[in-house]
Design a protein around this motif. Structure first.
Motif, mmCIF file in Angstrom:
data_model
loop_
_atom_site.group_PDB
_atom_site.id
_atom_site.type_symbol
_atom_site.label_atom_id
_atom_site.label_comp_id
_atom_site.label_asym_id
_atom_site.label_seq_id
_atom_site.Cartn_x
_atom_site.Cartn_y
_atom_site.Cartn_z
ATOM 1 N N GLY A 118 0.915 -1.364 0.037
ATOM 2 C CA GLY A 118 -0.015 -0.031 0.129
ATOM 3 C C GLY A 118 0.856 1.283 0.047
ATOM 4 O O GLY A 118 1.976 1.041 0.158
ATOM 5 N N ALA A 119 0.029 2.403 -0.209
ATOM 6 C CA ALA A 119 0.853 3.617 -0.042
ATOM 7 C C ALA A 119 0.281 4.800 0.712
ATOM 8 O O ALA A 119 -1.247 4.782 0.497
ATOM 9 C CB ALA A 119 1.223 4.160 -1.356
ATOM 10 N N VAL A 120 0.852 5.473 1.501
ATOM 11 C CA VAL A 120 0.238 6.514 2.081
ATOM 12 C C VAL A 120 1.088 7.852 1.972
ATOM 13 O O VAL A 120 2.304 7.826 2.353
ATOM 14 C CB VAL A 120 -0.385 6.268 3.403
ATOM 15 C CG1 VAL A 120 1.120 6.060 4.277
ATOM 16 C CG2 VAL A 120 -1.119 7.398 4.341
ATOM 17 N N ALA A 129 0.701 10.163 -3.943
ATOM 18 C CA ALA A 129 -0.402 8.818 -3.540
ATOM 19 C C ALA A 129 -1.450 8.686 -4.672
ATOM 20 O O ALA A 129 -1.698 7.748 -5.250
ATOM 21 C CB ALA A 129 -1.166 9.080 -2.109
ATOM 22 N N TYR A 130 -2.145 9.767 -4.968
ATOM 23 C CA TYR A 130 -3.293 9.745 -6.143
ATOM 24 C C TYR A 130 -2.387 9.238 -7.389
ATOM 25 O O TYR A 130 -3.068 8.442 -7.891
ATOM 26 C CB TYR A 130 -3.711 11.103 -6.169
ATOM 27 C CG TYR A 130 -4.998 11.173 -7.535
ATOM 28 C CD1 TYR A 130 -6.260 11.096 -7.094
ATOM 29 C CD2 TYR A 130 -4.597 11.397 -8.760
ATOM 30 C CE1 TYR A 130 -6.962 11.052 -8.081
ATOM 31 C CE2 TYR A 130 -5.341 11.582 -9.698
ATOM 32 C CZ TYR A 130 -6.531 11.257 -9.550
ATOM 33 O OH TYR A 130 -7.625 11.262 -10.681
ATOM 34 N N THR A 132 0.128 7.583 -7.823
ATOM 35 C CA THR A 132 0.544 6.066 -7.493
ATOM 36 C C THR A 132 -0.421 5.524 -7.832
ATOM 37 O O THR A 132 -0.445 4.292 -8.446
ATOM 38 C CB THR A 132 1.119 5.868 -6.043
ATOM 39 O OG1 THR A 132 2.375 7.038 -5.933
ATOM 40 C CG2 THR A 132 1.511 4.731 -5.982
ATOM 41 N N ALA A 133 -1.777 5.506 -7.305
ATOM 42 C CA ALA A 133 -2.845 4.994 -7.644
ATOM 43 C C ALA A 133 -3.470 4.880 -9.129
ATOM 44 O O ALA A 133 -3.949 3.775 -9.432
ATOM 45 C CB ALA A 133 -4.087 5.507 -6.777
ATOM 46 N N VAL A 138 0.377 -0.584 -7.199
ATOM 47 C CA VAL A 138 0.163 -0.501 -5.882
ATOM 48 C C VAL A 138 -1.309 -1.055 -5.701
ATOM 49 O O VAL A 138 -2.134 -0.916 -6.429
ATOM 50 C CB VAL A 138 0.070 1.086 -5.135
ATOM 51 C CG1 VAL A 138 -1.088 1.959 -5.551
ATOM 52 C CG2 VAL A 138 0.322 0.952 -3.747
ATOM 53 N N SER A 141 -4.104 2.960 -1.853
ATOM 54 C CA SER A 141 -3.357 4.034 -1.629
ATOM 55 C C SER A 141 -4.452 5.166 -0.757
ATOM 56 O O SER A 141 -5.577 5.023 -0.759
ATOM 57 C CB SER A 141 -2.965 4.746 -2.930
ATOM 58 O OG SER A 141 -2.292 3.937 -3.790
ATOM 59 N N GLY A 143 -4.497 9.335 0.612
ATOM 60 C CA GLY A 143 -3.700 10.721 0.488
ATOM 61 C C GLY A 143 -4.467 11.685 1.523
ATOM 62 O O GLY A 143 -5.542 11.496 1.706
ATOM 63 N N LEU A 163 -8.472 3.588 -3.463
ATOM 64 C CA LEU A 163 -7.948 5.185 -2.958
ATOM 65 C C LEU A 163 -8.708 5.773 -2.116
ATOM 66 O O LEU A 163 -9.979 5.957 -2.293
ATOM 67 C CB LEU A 163 -7.653 5.776 -4.271
ATOM 68 C CG LEU A 163 -7.171 7.467 -3.980
ATOM 69 C CD1 LEU A 163 -5.876 7.370 -3.549
ATOM 70 C CD2 LEU A 163 -7.395 8.127 -5.377
#
Length: 233
Positions: A118-120, A129-130, A132-133, A138, A141, A143, A163
């Motif tokens: 995941g990503a934050v 993060a957006y 990245t989605a 990923v 995510s 943001g 997201l």
């Protein structure tokens, strides 16, 4: 346990960048990429990683400003450092940053049994993060107070995995028109969830400093925790 690791870029010209890694006790539930604000991988971002590790995740924060100035650590409550951060943001190549994020995702997938990542991200990191989605593989995510999303709504159809965006309604960097555009463009998206925080400003969920609002930060972070538990396992 924490350490700094080197990650190879995906660029043809090679190179590598540092990333802060916080590891949980035992097998990680999944990996989560923590995407910096304009202030670099500072104490607040490292604390975000440490808290995720305490929750059972392997957390990793890449130094995305490494091409400009490796090892940036700035304090938003110090005006001169805030101005330095704004200057770095203006010079930062976001497309290159997303490629570095993909390289970090690839690196992190090999560090967990399930391979989920995941990503934050926060501030600039929320925008990334957006992106990245929309642009990477990923798995989920989040943001916080993402900037300039109205200019990225054309990429929304590429968002294939969940997201979540946290939006403070009194954000000095994201005006009402931008927030309205975000809701208009994303409320109907099946993979996107938006949460508004009435009367709060940019940076309300920072770990340290004057910008933090404890109640709102705890609410947003609880929503993030539930989101990752659902989508990363």
């Amino acid at each position: 346990m924490s350490e700094t690791v080197k990650i190879a870029t995906l660029s043809e010209d090679g190179g590598s960048f540092d990333a802060y890694v916080a590891r949980p006790e035992g097998e990680p539930r999944a990996a989560i990429l923590v995407i910096q604000e304009i202030f670099g991988v500072n104490a607040g971002i490292r604390r975000k990683c440490d808290k995720l590790a305490e929750a059972g995740y392997l957390a990793i924060a890449p130094d995305l400003f490494w091409r400009l100035q490796p090892g940036v650590e700035l304090d938003p409550d110090i005006e001169s450092e805030f101005q330095t951060a704004l200057g770095l943001m203006g010079k930062f190549n976001q497309d290159a940053g997303i490629r570095d994020i993909q390289a970090t995702i690839d690196y992190a997938r090999d560090l967990t049994a399930k391979g989920k990542v995941g990503a934050v991200g926060y501030c600039l990191g929320g925008r990334l993060a957006y992106m990245t989605a929309a642009r990477t593989d990923v798995d989920a995510s989040v943001g916080y107070y993402a900037v300039g999303i109205d200019g990225l709504l054309g990429e929304k159809e590429a968002i294939a995995n969940p997201l979540m965006l946290h939006i403070p309604t009194a954000d000095g960097f994201v005006g009402p028109e931008v927030q309205q555009a975000m809701h208009k463009g994303l409320d109907s998206h099946p993979k996107v969830t938006l949460h508004d925080y009435e009367g709060l400003d940019h940076g309300f969920a920072t770990e340290f400093g004057k910008r933090r609002n404890d109640e709102a930060a705890e609410l947003a972070d609880s929503r993030t925790a539930e989101f990752f538990a659902e989508h990363l396992g």
